[in-house]
Design an enzyme around this catalytic site. Structure first.
Site: not given
Length: 300
Positions: A45, A68-69, A98, A128, A163, A241
């Protein structure tokens, strides 16, 4: 054997791309992957200004996947255009960028900056948090999704791919909102919100408490949502996915995806994208399929 697919008016040599955030902008994987051999490289991104991302720890393993963060850490659009796009073009890759942001204006600024760049598609990350709406993601409210799609489409020179987040009650409602807003294609699914607790330290494993879950554990959810969206609207889909193998990719395409993104698999197998592509070819040979397009959306 024909592996070419067309999505949003663009033709790609095969249906395999990379999931944003798992492949950088390709340079990290060049030792293992011929970037020109992929259908496309989907970049990490990129925002209008550099983002630092979330505090650490921000990655954790789970059964069948990971959390994940990271928080969309990125160098910003200026460096991206100067460094990453020329490098990808030099390597012969098709490029899907992205795009992320915190307000509609942020997204529009990035899209306008990319207008004259040699990129094929713009994947708009609506997971987001919308700072103007108290932090809820653009992709969790159909009205907000419609508005941001419409605003981005009005300024984009390249086709846009919205997305979609799976963290909603009805994924088809979001798909229809994006379609009504003028999206040229859809990609799904983004990560599923999850949490992990260290029971001995009595602390959250991630500093952010929650993170996005990805990996093979979420694949059945992704396949179901791709199927639902394929049936609910007419836009082409990039499915993702939990894709680990060529068979996983074929399953996603049968559900309705025109292209597939390989994500978490890259972290434990840097050749995962090439292995998936080889697996697709092997399946087609075994089943005597001459054109990959024969299987897209074949499930009724």
């Amino acid at each position: 054997m024909n592996l070419e697919v067309t999505l949003a008016g663009k033709t790609f040599k095969n249906p395999v791309t990379t999931a944003s955030g798992t492949f950088g902008s390709g340079a990290e994987y060049e030792e293992f992957v011929d970037l020109s051999a992929l259908g496309a490289v989907t970049t990490k991104g990129v925002a209008n200004v550099p983002w630092e991302g979330n505090p650490v720890p921000r990655v954790a393993e789970t059964y069948g996947g990971m959390l994940n963060a990271v928080g969309l850490q990125n160098p910003g659009i200026d460096l991206f255009c100067k460094r990453d796009i020329p490098h990808l073009k030099e390597k012969g890759a098709s490029i899907i960028v992205n795009v992320c942001g915190r307000t509609v204006a942020d997204y529009v600024e990035v899209v306008e900056r990319l207008s004259d760049e040699p990129v094929d598609l713009l994947e708009i990350n609506v997971s987001c948090p919308n700072v103007k709406a108290g932090g809820i993601a653009f992709g969790q409210n159909p009205d907000a999704l419609y508005e941001i799609t419409k605003a981005v489409k009005a300024k984009a020179r390249q086709p846009i791919v919205m997305k979609l987040s799976p963290n909603v009650t009805d994924i088809t409602e979001m798909a229809k909102a994006a379609e009504a807003g003028g999206s040229d294609a859809l990609s799904l699914i983004n990560t599923i919100t999850g949490m992990k607790i260290d029971i001995y330290r009595r602390k959250f494993v991630l500093a952010n408490k929650t993170g996005g879950m990805s990996g093979p554990a979420i694949k059945p959810v992704a396949v179901r949502m791709v199927y639902q969206v394929h049936k609910a609207c007419s836009l082409p889909i990039i499915g993702m996915g939990g894709i680990m193998t060529g068979e996983d990719a074929i399953e996603m395409m049968m559900a309705g995806a025109t292209m597939v993104s390989v994500g978490t698999a890259n972290f434990h197998n840097p050749r995962a994208t090439m292995d998936v592509l080889d697996g697709i070819k092997a399946y087609m040979e075994t089943c005597n399929i001459h054109d990959i397009n024969e299987i897209i959306g074949c499930m009724e």
